[in-house]
Design a protein around this motif. Structure first.
Motif, PDB file in Angstrom:
ATOM      1  N   ARG A  73       0.848  -1.199   0.000  1.00  0.00           N
ATOM      2  CA  ARG A  73       0.000   0.000   0.000  1.00  0.00           C
ATOM      3  C   ARG A  73       0.878   1.241   0.000  1.00  0.00           C
ATOM      4  O   ARG A  73       0.461   2.290  -0.462  1.00  0.00           O
ATOM      5  CB  ARG A  73      -0.928  -0.029   1.220  1.00  0.00           C
ATOM      6  CG  ARG A  73      -2.153  -0.942   1.012  1.00  0.00           C
ATOM      7  CD  ARG A  73      -2.818  -1.273   2.304  1.00  0.00           C
ATOM      8  NE  ARG A  73      -2.055  -2.317   2.991  1.00  0.00           N
ATOM      9  CZ  ARG A  73      -2.160  -2.578   4.280  1.00  0.00           C
ATOM     10  NH1 ARG A  73      -2.973  -1.891   5.029  1.00  0.00           N
ATOM     11  NH2 ARG A  73      -1.438  -3.549   4.811  1.00  0.00           N
ATOM     12  N   GLU A  75       4.540   2.855  -1.169  1.00  0.00           N
ATOM     13  CA  GLU A  75       5.608   2.645  -2.152  1.00  0.00           C
ATOM     14  C   GLU A  75       6.983   2.586  -1.466  1.00  0.00           C
ATOM     15  O   GLU A  75       7.271   3.396  -0.587  1.00  0.00           O
ATOM     16  CB  GLU A  75       5.577   3.836  -3.139  1.00  0.00           C
ATOM     17  CG  GLU A  75       6.617   3.785  -4.222  1.00  0.00           C
ATOM     18  CD  GLU A  75       6.488   4.979  -5.172  1.00  0.00           C
ATOM     19  OE1 GLU A  75       5.577   5.809  -4.980  1.00  0.00           O
ATOM     20  OE2 GLU A  75       7.309   5.069  -6.101  1.00  0.00           O
ATOM     21  N   TRP A 104       4.026   4.326  -9.100  1.00  0.00           N
ATOM     22  CA  TRP A 104       3.609   3.193  -8.266  1.00  0.00           C
ATOM     23  C   TRP A 104       2.203   2.694  -8.608  1.00  0.00           C
ATOM     24  O   TRP A 104       1.981   1.501  -8.799  1.00  0.00           O
ATOM     25  CB  TRP A 104       3.704   3.593  -6.793  1.00  0.00           C
ATOM     26  CG  TRP A 104       3.501   2.450  -5.841  1.00  0.00           C
ATOM     27  CD1 TRP A 104       2.470   2.283  -4.964  1.00  0.00           C
ATOM     28  CD2 TRP A 104       4.349   1.309  -5.677  1.00  0.00           C
ATOM     29  NE1 TRP A 104       2.630   1.116  -4.255  1.00  0.00           N
ATOM     30  CE2 TRP A 104       3.777   0.498  -4.681  1.00  0.00           C
ATOM     31  CE3 TRP A 104       5.537   0.891  -6.294  1.00  0.00           C
ATOM     32  CZ2 TRP A 104       4.353  -0.702  -4.274  1.00  0.00           C
ATOM     33  CZ3 TRP A 104       6.104  -0.307  -5.887  1.00  0.00           C
ATOM     34  CH2 TRP A 104       5.513  -1.086  -4.893  1.00  0.00           C
ATOM     35  N   GLU A 105       1.250   3.606  -8.682  1.00  0.00           N
ATOM     36  CA  GLU A 105      -0.145   3.178  -8.899  1.00  0.00           C
ATOM     37  C   GLU A 105      -0.289   2.514 -10.261  1.00  0.00           C
ATOM     38  O   GLU A 105      -1.115   1.617 -10.434  1.00  0.00           O
ATOM     39  CB  GLU A 105      -1.107   4.366  -8.784  1.00  0.00           C
ATOM     40  CG  GLU A 105      -1.193   4.985  -7.391  1.00  0.00           C
ATOM     41  CD  GLU A 105      -0.009   5.896  -7.087  1.00  0.00           C
ATOM     42  OE1 GLU A 105       0.698   6.297  -8.034  1.00  0.00           O
ATOM     43  OE2 GLU A 105       0.225   6.190  -5.906  1.00  0.00           O
ATOM     44  N   LEU A 108       0.765  -1.001  -9.737  1.00  0.00           N
ATOM     45  CA  LEU A 108      -0.240  -1.750  -8.968  1.00  0.00           C
ATOM     46  C   LEU A 108      -1.386  -2.207  -9.873  1.00  0.00           C
ATOM     47  O   LEU A 108      -1.931  -3.298  -9.703  1.00  0.00           O
ATOM     48  CB  LEU A 108      -0.806  -0.891  -7.831  1.00  0.00           C
ATOM     49  CG  LEU A 108       0.138  -0.518  -6.694  1.00  0.00           C
ATOM     50  CD1 LEU A 108      -0.590   0.324  -5.651  1.00  0.00           C
ATOM     51  CD2 LEU A 108       0.739  -1.752  -6.043  1.00  0.00           C
ATOM     52  N   TYR A 156      -1.189   7.225 -15.497  1.00  0.00           N
ATOM     53  CA  TYR A 156      -2.547   6.881 -15.065  1.00  0.00           C
ATOM     54  C   TYR A 156      -3.461   6.622 -16.275  1.00  0.00           C
ATOM     55  O   TYR A 156      -4.297   5.718 -16.252  1.00  0.00           O
ATOM     56  CB  TYR A 156      -3.131   7.986 -14.180  1.00  0.00           C
ATOM     57  CG  TYR A 156      -2.435   8.143 -12.845  1.00  0.00           C
ATOM     58  CD1 TYR A 156      -1.545   7.186 -12.368  1.00  0.00           C
ATOM     59  CD2 TYR A 156      -2.663   9.260 -12.047  1.00  0.00           C
ATOM     60  CE1 TYR A 156      -0.908   7.338 -11.153  1.00  0.00           C
ATOM     61  CE2 TYR A 156      -2.027   9.423 -10.822  1.00  0.00           C
ATOM     62  CZ  TYR A 156      -1.146   8.456 -10.386  1.00  0.00           C
ATOM     63  OH  TYR A 156      -0.520   8.596  -9.191  1.00  0.00           O
ATOM     64  N   VAL A 210      -9.130  -1.039 -11.749  1.00  0.00           N
ATOM     65  CA  VAL A 210      -8.634   0.056 -10.899  1.00  0.00           C
ATOM     66  C   VAL A 210      -9.599   0.206  -9.715  1.00  0.00           C
ATOM     67  O   VAL A 210     -10.598   0.908  -9.812  1.00  0.00           O
ATOM     68  CB  VAL A 210      -8.548   1.380 -11.688  1.00  0.00           C
ATOM     69  CG1 VAL A 210      -7.925   2.479 -10.836  1.00  0.00           C
ATOM     70  CG2 VAL A 210      -7.777   1.196 -12.975  1.00  0.00           C
ATOM     71  N   VAL A 214      -7.308   2.721  -5.132  1.00  0.00           N
ATOM     72  CA  VAL A 214      -6.217   3.100  -6.038  1.00  0.00           C
ATOM     73  C   VAL A 214      -6.622   4.336  -6.837  1.00  0.00           C
ATOM     74  O   VAL A 214      -5.819   5.266  -7.020  1.00  0.00           O
ATOM     75  CB  VAL A 214      -5.846   1.922  -6.969  1.00  0.00           C
ATOM     76  CG1 VAL A 214      -4.758   2.342  -7.951  1.00  0.00           C
ATOM     77  CG2 VAL A 214      -5.386   0.723  -6.148  1.00  0.00           C
ATOM     78  N   ARG A 217      -6.242   7.292  -4.669  1.00  0.00           N
ATOM     79  CA  ARG A 217      -4.828   7.674  -4.511  1.00  0.00           C
ATOM     80  C   ARG A 217      -4.308   8.395  -5.752  1.00  0.00           C
ATOM     81  O   ARG A 217      -3.524   9.341  -5.660  1.00  0.00           O
ATOM     82  CB  ARG A 217      -3.974   6.427  -4.235  1.00  0.00           C
ATOM     83  CG  ARG A 217      -4.058   6.001  -2.785  1.00  0.00           C
ATOM     84  CD  ARG A 217      -3.343   4.729  -2.528  1.00  0.00           C
ATOM     85  NE  ARG A 217      -1.987   4.697  -3.076  1.00  0.00           N
ATOM     86  CZ  ARG A 217      -1.116   3.735  -2.797  1.00  0.00           C
ATOM     87  NH1 ARG A 217      -1.462   2.755  -1.984  1.00  0.00           N
ATOM     88  NH2 ARG A 217       0.079   3.753  -3.318  1.00  0.00           N
ATOM     89  N   MET A 218      -4.740   7.910  -6.912  1.00  0.00           N
ATOM     90  CA  MET A 218      -4.317   8.579  -8.151  1.00  0.00           C
ATOM     91  C   MET A 218      -4.819  10.029  -8.153  1.00  0.00           C
ATOM     92  O   MET A 218      -4.053  10.961  -8.450  1.00  0.00           O
ATOM     93  CB  MET A 218      -4.870   7.831  -9.362  1.00  0.00           C
ATOM     94  CG  MET A 218      -4.206   6.487  -9.644  1.00  0.00           C
ATOM     95  SD  MET A 218      -5.041   5.664 -11.027  1.00  0.00           S
ATOM     96  CE  MET A 218      -3.880   4.359 -11.429  1.00  0.00           C
TER      97      MET A 218
END
Lengths: 228, 416
Positions: A73, A75, A104-105, A108, A156, A210, A214, A217-218
């Motif tokens: 969760r 990075e 990171w995202e 993921l 993204y 997604v 997540v 967070r983006m």
């Protein structure tokens, strides 16, 4: 996916980190100060999927790595400590000195296996192989993101599988941030139709890829970077 | 096995050769086999008191699994575990009478062969020790068939599928234990064991590689027989080789603390679970060492290494009362990961780093390297191997092409 959306509640332990590195990266030593786990030593760069090469690794880098017990969760932060890589943005070193291995995202979302082994053998290996190749040729073998906010948006948009348009990206992420996108919202394709009468199935598939934490967070990172 | 020494060109060539050097020599294997066949023939001779029970001797344990490792020193012996199976029943025998009936014939055999060393009675078996030069002893376990009780036990424990498997449960046996209160009483309550079922499970974990190695063996030896006709012991799979290397590493690491070393059945069971039919010893070592501890269960706070053919049996049952045994297992695993990892990942194939060299035995490593490498090719160990620059670039280019074909996982970025 449970781990990254925070449902599993499991915390990374020092034993798990040691288990992940002792064989694959035997020159990294793991220690914990009770709050963070730190890996230090020599990181070995290999061909993908190769256990051993007759001459040893392709190359190696001296590194230090900080891991939160909340990985993945949170990075990890990676530092190149051998002073082999110049501390400049063009070499994908962040202003505070850590290596910008990946967005990171994006990782993921793009990869199912988020174990530490997977990170070490995936993005980390590609990053340092890329650094080695840049030393030799001045080129990044797997491409590179733009710096700052623009690079985040590119990553993204790639993760969502949409064209990179700042407004559309944010609207998609707002929809995906909800546990279930509302059918009466306008479809992000700008047709003017309600989602339930337009791209509902496509958005449902994107929502499965997604998950809301997540997406949130983006959005949060886009806002934070947008303010800089 | 037929020996084909060749010049090593890779880590796998060296590891295969090391494991081969750890294996029981073919002559010693044949000697042990001929001796236990001889015991079997004795027990089944017409004048034997057991002849009407059609006694049969067969190997169990590492001899059956193909994971025997050479003793650490010449003073130590191969431990050949055997089952002496009589076609009897619990109505014909008590545990005590079965044990004594077999013991009587084993004593007669030892006397007829002029064996100087006494036959020793253990808790469950009889131990027959040969003259000093033989370097092995036989543990003979008296037993009668009892698949019915075994299947009933598995069914009651909630394992109906396992209970009905002919391979995994159909050859279970009842054995004796002289420490039990019912030892001398006529009763149906006997200890149960299932070495053939365990061996069938172990074999199933490496069946693809076993078959492939037999095909290669047949080609190499110009044998026209079908794969099924080639005995398993003629070939070795990466799983068997890896277990031999790990057992040796364990033996060396705990040479001064043998009572608390990780036991072979735990290493063997966890290795077989973690093995995924990897085609090479290096890949098998990686898969097994990375993942073997994931198969240690936690049952109500107790570490549990389940017998795969009897999940209620915990091979790690001693760990609860003697925590040092569990600590030693975990310490050994971490050391094995690092030792084999350091060799495979950061060393060239012709240079075995000191920790692994010591934990496999320096003499063995030196002998093996001398046999498979030209003298000039044995290198001192650098901290991390450095290939020639041209090779580095060539390999990096190939690695990049492969990642580009498969799709890279990430692109580097930089924060503002």
């Amino acid at each position: 996916m449970d781990q990254i959306v925070g449902r599993s509640g499991t915390l990374l332990t020092l034993d798990q980190v040691r288990a992940a590195v002792s064989f694959d990266q035997p020159n990294l030593i793991a220690e914990s100060d009770g709050k963070r786990i730190r890996l230090e030593g020599t990181y070995l760069v290999f061909e993908k999927g190769v256990v051993a090469a007759p001459d040893g690794p392709i190359t190696s880098f001296e590194i230090s790595m900080e891991l939160s017990e909340r990985y993945p969760r949170q990075e990890p932060r990676v530092f190149e400590t051998g002073e082999r890589i110049p501390r400049v943005a063009e070499r994908h070193i962040n202003p505070n000195g850590d290596c910008c291995v990946t967005v990171w995202e994006n990782w993921l979302v793009e990869v199912n296996d988020h174990t530490l082994s997977s990170y070490l053998n995936g993005p980390m290996n590609e990053y340092f192989l890329g650094q080695f190749w840049y030393e030799k040729t001045g080129k990044w073998p797997f491409g590179e993101r733009s710096h700052g906010l623009k690079g985040l948006e590119e990553a993204y948009a790639d993760a969502l599988g949409i064209s990179n348009n700042a407004e559309s990206l944010r609207y998609h992420l707002r929809l995906l941030s909800h546990d279930w996108p509302k059918g009466h919202w306008l479809c992000p394709c700008k047709s003017g139709k309600l989602l339930r009468h337009c791209h509902r199935d496509d958005l449902a598939a994107m929502h499965a890829k997604v998950p809301p934490p997540v997406a949130r967070r983006m959005l949060s990172r886009l806002k934070a970077d947008g303010r800089l | 096995m037929t020996k084909h020494t060749k010049i090593a060109k890779s880590h796998d060539d060296v590891l295969e050769e090391l494991a081969d050097a750890l294996d029981i020599p073919p002559s010693k294997f044949e000697e042990a086999k001929s001796r236990y066949d001889s015991i079997g023939a004795w027990l089944d001779r017409p004048e034997s008191s057991l002849a009407r029970y059609s006694p049969a001797i067969s190997p169990q344990g590492s001899f059956l699994l193909g994971t025997v490792t050479r003793p650490l020193t010449l003073a130590e012996e191969y431990d050949v575990d055997l089952v002496c199976l009589l076609q009897g029943s619990k109505t014909a025998f008590t545990q005590k009478s079965l044990k004594e009936a077999v013991g009587n014939e084993v004593h007669l055999y030892a006397a007829a062969r002029g064996m100087a060393k006494p036959v020793v009675e253990g808790r469950r078996c009889w131990t027959l020790t040969y003259a000093d030069g033989a370097q092995f002893h036989m543990d003979i376990l008296p037993a009668i068939p009892d698949a019915q009780s075994y299947r009933q036990m598995l069914t009651e424990q909630g394992h109906p599928i396992l209970a009905t498997s002919p391979d995994l449960a159909g050859q279970a046996i009842a054995i004796t234990d002289r420490t039990l209160p019912q030892y001398a009483r006529p009763t149906a309550d006997w200890p149960l064991s299932n070495p053939q079922g365990y061996a069938a499970w172990f074999r199933s974990r490496m069946l693809i590689q076993l078959t492939e190695r037999k095909i290669e063996f047949a080609k190499r030896e110009h044998i026209t027989a079908s794969v099924d006709q080639i005995p398993d012991h003629k070939v070795k799979t990466p799983l068997q080789r890896t277990i031999q290397l790990l057992k040796r590493h364990r033996d060396c690491m705990f040479a001064d603390d043998a009572d608390y070393k990780p036991i072979s059945i735990i290493i063997t069971t966890l290795s077989a679970h973690a093995y995924n039919e990897e085609p090479s010893v290096s890949a098998a070592l990686q898969g097994i060492l990375r993942g073997m501890d994931r198969f240690i269960e936690n049952r109500d706070g107790q570490s549990w290494v389940a017998n795969p053919v009897n999940p209620a049996e915990n091979f790690a049952d001693k760990w609860a009362d003697e925590p040092k045994k569990e600590e030693n297992f975990r310490r050994w695993l971490e050391q094995a990961r690092r030792d084999f990892g350091t060799y495979l990942r950061s060393s060239p194939f012709n240079s075995i780093p000191s920790p692994l060299r010591e934990n496999l035995g320096s003499d063995l490593v030196n002998r093996t390297l001398q046999a498979v490498l030209p003298a000039a090719a044995v290198l001192a160990t650098p901290a991390v191997a450095r290939p020639a620059e041209a090779d580095q670039t060539r390999r990096a280019e190939a690695a990049i092409e492969q990642i580009q074909r498969d799709g890279p996982q990430s692109k580097p970025w930089t924060r503002s």
